[in-house]
Design a protein around this motif. Structure first.
Motif, PDB file in Angstrom:
ATOM      1  N   UNK A 155       0.857  -1.183   0.000  1.00 31.56           N
ATOM      2  CA  UNK A 155       0.000   0.000   0.000  1.00 31.56           C
ATOM      3  C   UNK A 155       0.893   1.233   0.000  1.00 31.56           C
ATOM      4  N   UNK A 156       0.575   2.188  -0.873  1.00 34.77           N
ATOM      5  CA  UNK A 156       1.346   3.430  -0.918  1.00 34.77           C
ATOM      6  C   UNK A 156       0.428   4.610  -0.612  1.00 34.77           C
ATOM      7  N   UNK A 157       1.019   5.626  -0.014  1.00 34.31           N
ATOM      8  CA  UNK A 157       0.260   6.801   0.394  1.00 34.31           C
ATOM      9  C   UNK A 157       0.808   8.036  -0.308  1.00 34.31           C
ATOM     10  N   UNK A 158      -0.108   8.894  -0.764  1.00 37.31           N
ATOM     11  CA  UNK A 158       0.258  10.188  -1.336  1.00 37.31           C
ATOM     12  C   UNK A 158       0.175  11.204  -0.203  1.00 37.31           C
ATOM     13  N   UNK A 159       1.333  11.546   0.375  1.00 36.21           N
ATOM     14  CA  UNK A 159       1.367  12.379   1.579  1.00 36.21           C
ATOM     15  C   UNK A 159       1.826  13.793   1.241  1.00 36.21           C
ATOM     16  N   UNK A 182       3.113   2.249   3.160  1.00 39.22           N
ATOM     17  CA  UNK A 182       2.363   2.344   4.397  1.00 39.22           C
ATOM     18  C   UNK A 182       2.692   1.176   5.311  1.00 39.22           C
ATOM     19  N   UNK A 183       2.791   1.490   6.605  1.00 41.54           N
ATOM     20  CA  UNK A 183       3.010   0.474   7.620  1.00 41.54           C
ATOM     21  C   UNK A 183       2.169   0.842   8.832  1.00 41.54           C
ATOM     22  N   UNK A 184       2.362   0.127   9.916  1.00 40.15           N
ATOM     23  CA  UNK A 184       1.505   0.298  11.087  1.00 40.15           C
ATOM     24  C   UNK A 184       1.617   1.690  11.700  1.00 40.15           C
TER      25      UNK A 184
END
Length: 313
Positions: A104-108, A139-141
């Motif tokens: 999972x990747x996040x656009x931050x 993404x991680x915890x």
């Protein structure tokens, strides 16, 4: 690539749009439930839902993710290669993070590890940063602690505020996301662990943050005004009535008046600060629209030498 997209507000739409334009198979758009809006409290679609419906993408709006086996199973059945998250609004459980082949990747909307958290754009402006940007991260915890995949920066200009930076980063986010996925597909994408010692936090905004402390330097107050636009807005009180200040400039002044004192109020509004002064450009009184300060002063009496209320020390 087969992708599940998770996002909610306007910020997320350019990223979803880029995925569609570049031919990726967006199998599902997961977004927050519809919310009542306006005076009539009519249910309103999140922007991501509106875009997804127009482009024939299935929409899913679970009330919660945590311990929701229905959500986990729905995503598992799709077997996505990648999950893309852009301002979804909820923390993803580990069950979801483990599903896709490429993670999972996040656009931050910050240059991580700076400004982890809910309001990175606002805090970058409030703190007077000269640049910000987009980070595509695994993404991680932890909260925004995953490995950095790709970053791109933009300057924060003097005329910028949180609203203009939001719009710039929304567009940039889509571009950087596509670059990262292209590199992922051809095997050239490298990950970089974040330096936790350089991390800063960008907590959620609260309305009370907008109360102006006139003891502060004018540049700090101006940055607060810029960083809290459009919500919650920076404000003060005059004779018990709220005045919201939408934009202002630093005015060089070295008088010894008490901070919060109105120095000029004829056709301009200048207020003494802890250091220097603030020249108001746009203002909004209670029950009025936002307007140029000259127009406001023509219809509302503000007396030179009086003190603005609501000072916090």
């Amino acid at each position: 690539m087969n992708i599940v997209f998770m996002g909610t507000p306007e910020f997320a739409v350019p990223s979803l749009k880029k995925l569609v334009e570049f031919g990726h198979n967006v199998m599902l758009a997961i977004t927050q439930p519809d919310k009542p809006k306006g005076r009539g409290k009519k249910l309103s679609f999140p922007p991501v839902k509106e875009f997804a419906i127009k482009h024939g993408i299935e929409v899913y709006q679970p009330l919660k993710l945590k311990n929701n086996e229905e959500v986990f199973e729905k995503i598992r059945r799709l077997k996505p290669e990648l999950i893309v998250v852009a301002a979804y609004g909820k923390i993803l459980p580990e069950e979801i993070l483990k599903i896709p082949k490429f993670g999972c990747v996040n656009v931050h909307a910050s240059l991580l590890p700076k400004y982890r958290g809910a309001a990175p754009i606002n805090w970058a402006v409030i703190n007077g940063e000269k640049e910000t940007g987009i980070t595509i991260m695994y993404m991680e915890k932890g909260l925004d602690t995953g490995d950095i995949l790709l970053q791109k920066s933009i300057p924060i200009l003097e005329e910028d505020n949180a609203e203009t930076i939001h719009d710039k980063l929304a567009i940039l986010g889509g571009d950087v996301l596509i670059d990262a996925i292209n590199m992922m597909c051809n095997g050239t994408l490298m990950s970089l662990k974040q330096d936790d010692s350089k991390a800063t936090y960008a907590p959620m905004l609260e309305k009370s943050m907008g109360l102006i402390n006139w003891e502060k330097d004018a540049i700090e107050i101006r940055n607060l005004i810029r960083g809290l636009r459009p919500w919650p807005g920076a404000y003060t009180y005059y004779n018990g009535s709220m005045l919201k200040i939408w934009s202002a400039d630093v005015y060089h002044y070295s008088g010894d008046e008490k901070p919060g004192t109105i120095i000029e109020s004829d056709d301009t509004l200048i207020i003494k600060c802890g250091k220097e002064a603030l020249k108001v450009i746009e203002i909004q009184g209670e029950g009025t629209r936002k307007m140029n300060v000259e127009d406001y002063l023509r219809g509302h009496l503000i007396k030179k030498g009086e003190q603005l209320e609501g000072i916090t020390i």
